[in-house]
Design a protein around this motif. Structure first.
Motif, PDB file in Angstrom:
ATOM      1  N   GLU A  13      -5.249  -6.057   6.641  1.00  0.00           N
ATOM      2  CA  GLU A  13      -5.845  -4.781   6.249  1.00  0.00           C
ATOM      3  C   GLU A  13      -5.679  -3.699   7.322  1.00  0.00           C
ATOM      4  O   GLU A  13      -5.541  -2.517   6.997  1.00  0.00           O
ATOM      5  CB  GLU A  13      -7.324  -4.972   5.937  1.00  0.00           C
ATOM      6  CG  GLU A  13      -7.597  -5.808   4.687  1.00  0.00           C
ATOM      7  CD  GLU A  13      -7.043  -5.165   3.422  1.00  0.00           C
ATOM      8  OE1 GLU A  13      -6.976  -3.916   3.350  1.00  0.00           O
ATOM      9  OE2 GLU A  13      -6.670  -5.922   2.497  1.00  0.00           O
ATOM     10  N   THR A  14      -5.698  -4.104   8.594  1.00  0.00           N
ATOM     11  CA  THR A  14      -5.676  -3.109   9.675  1.00  0.00           C
ATOM     12  C   THR A  14      -4.310  -2.957  10.326  1.00  0.00           C
ATOM     13  O   THR A  14      -4.094  -2.001  11.070  1.00  0.00           O
ATOM     14  CB  THR A  14      -6.683  -3.488  10.772  1.00  0.00           C
ATOM     15  OG1 THR A  14      -6.257  -4.712  11.400  1.00  0.00           O
ATOM     16  CG2 THR A  14      -8.087  -3.667  10.190  1.00  0.00           C
TER      17      THR A  14
ATOM     18  N   ARG B 224      -7.190 -11.886   7.119  1.00  0.00           N
ATOM     19  CA  ARG B 224      -7.474 -10.729   6.271  1.00  0.00           C
ATOM     20  C   ARG B 224      -7.550  -9.442   7.103  1.00  0.00           C
ATOM     21  O   ARG B 224      -7.040  -8.394   6.695  1.00  0.00           O
ATOM     22  CB  ARG B 224      -8.784 -10.939   5.534  1.00  0.00           C
ATOM     23  CG  ARG B 224      -8.753 -12.029   4.463  1.00  0.00           C
ATOM     24  CD  ARG B 224      -7.942 -11.604   3.278  1.00  0.00           C
ATOM     25  NE  ARG B 224      -8.057 -12.539   2.164  1.00  0.00           N
ATOM     26  CZ  ARG B 224      -7.254 -12.531   1.113  1.00  0.00           C
ATOM     27  NH1 ARG B 224      -6.277 -11.632   1.037  1.00  0.00           N
ATOM     28  NH2 ARG B 224      -7.396 -13.400   0.144  1.00  0.00           N
TER      29      ARG B 224
ATOM     30  N   THR C  77       0.843  -1.196   0.000  1.00  0.00           N
ATOM     31  CA  THR C  77       0.000   0.000   0.000  1.00  0.00           C
ATOM     32  C   THR C  77       0.875   1.242   0.000  1.00  0.00           C
ATOM     33  O   THR C  77       1.671   1.456   0.920  1.00  0.00           O
ATOM     34  CB  THR C  77      -0.927   0.023   1.235  1.00  0.00           C
ATOM     35  OG1 THR C  77      -1.708  -1.174   1.253  1.00  0.00           O
ATOM     36  CG2 THR C  77      -1.841   1.229   1.194  1.00  0.00           C
TER      37      THR C  77
END
Length: 382
Positions: free
Chosen positions: A356-357, A352, A253
């Motif tokens: 993501e966090t 997941r 990211t």
């Protein structure tokens, strides 16, 4: 001159090396001269010598290259003997258990003037190299987070495959058989390579939660959050007690975009031009490097895996807490021995969410989770 190759550890995973060696030999790239294993070796090609001891192999056949595919805790001694015999190395991953051992091996290779390639074959992926180059060129902007997820299954037979399977140590030597450092080591190495391409610096802090679903000494499910000197954070969330299969994804990211690499299949989704297909074979690359080092740099030189060894040492060190046994209320057995697998209910969603966090399961309130252990990596890297 055709390279003379020997394989130490011809059984087990060594059979995969034997198949690849046979393909390269058929193409005239190399000649297999010897095999070694502590167990009897079957289907030996004509003219190939066999040995029960690697030292006898080295003395009798003097190969140019030795492929080492033995249990991880035996790697260093065999590698040092092979270097002393003047051989270049293809050393299976994980290479060594500690940074001290890593430094010893690097110094020995330098003194001998020989090369050591580590068996992280996914680093030879042209799609992965495309991703590393794109990150290095800033095409995703400033990279703030890297995450990797994999959900596999391993059955009872997997943990009975060898005397060291599922063990923490053998004869006082650390055994690197946990999910992050052995079967899913490629997920960690690919993520570390992305962090290196982003200029993240060395890892400085590890926060990890490790779990097991069966009577083993190592983890089959693990979460590791790694912080680098430049501030970038990496989350590795993997299991061998999974639900639906997730082959292995590396998610990057950045401030200008996101990329996802499915590293076992070399599928890359990211902005810009499509990635090339194919992989550079590590043994073929090592042979080309012997002929022309400038034109053919090693794909996975030992030095490139130093941060991986740093993480391995922190995860597998003597002072690290044993992995937590997940309560039976959250685990289901599927199938019958020796094909029985253990599955943690809802584990894929937990993987997941962590990716993501960037939160560890205990921080997200997962019912079976326990607080992480924290390890400074500054002394390890410095």
């Amino acid at each position: 001159m055709t390279a003379r190759v020997a394989l130490v550890g011809a059984n087990g995973h060594g059979r995969a090396h034997r198949r690849r060696i046979a393909e390269l030999e058929a193409g005239g790239v190399l000649r297999l001269v010897a095999l070694a294993d502590v167990q009897p070796i079957d289907e030996v090609p004509p003219g190939v010598a066999t040995f029960a001891d690697h030292r006898a192999l080295l003395a009798a056949t003097r190969p140019d290259i030795v492929v080492i595919c033995t249990p991880p805790h035996t790697h260093l001694a065999i590698a040092l003997d092979a270097l002393d015999a003047g051989c270049d190395l293809l050393l299976e991953k994980p290479p060594v258990p500690t940074r001290a051992a890593h430094a010893i091996l690097e110094a020995a290779a330098a003194e001998a003037g020989r090369s050591c390639q580590v068996g992280f074959q996914a680093l030879g992926s042209l799609a992965a190299r495309h991703l590393f180059d794109a990150v290095g060129a800033g095409l995703l902007g400033t990279v703030g987070a890297v995450a990797t997820v994999a959900s596999w299954r391993r059955d009872d037979a997997y943990y009975a495959r060898a005397p060291w399977s599922g063990r923490r140590s053998v004869d006082g030597r650390p055994v690197l058989d946990g999910a992050l450092v052995n079967p899913l080591a490629h997920a960690v190495m690919q993520s570390l390579a992305v962090a290196a391409a982003a200029g993240a610096g060395h890892p400085v802090l590890l926060e990890a939660e490790r779990y097991r679903t069966r009577d083993i000494e190592v983890d089959d499910t693990a979460f590791a959050r790694i912080t680098f000197g430049g501030g970038l954070r990496l989350m590795a969330a993997v299991t061998l007690a999974g639900e639906d299969f997730i082959p292995g994804e590396v998610m990057v990211t950045g401030s200008a975009g996101r990329a996802v690499l499915e590293y076992p299949t070399d599928r890359l989704v990211m902005p810009g031009a499509a990635a090339p297909a194919g992989r550079i074979d590590l043994l073929e690359n090592l042979i080309a490097h012997r002929r022309d080092p400038g034109r053919h740099p090693l794909v996975a030189p030992l030095a490139r895996t130093a941060d991986f060894t740093t993480v391995v040492q922190a995860l597998a060190g003597a002072g690290v807490p044993a992995p937590h046994l997940v309560d039976e209320a959250f685990v289901t057995s599927v199938g019958a021995p020796p094909g029985r697998v253990r599955v943690i209910g809802g584990i894929n969603a937990v993987l997941r969410e962590a990716a993501e966090t960037m939160r560890l399961p205990a921080e997200s309130g997962v019912a079976w989770a326990v607080p992480a252990f924290t390890e400074s990596l500054l002394q390890t890297t410095g």
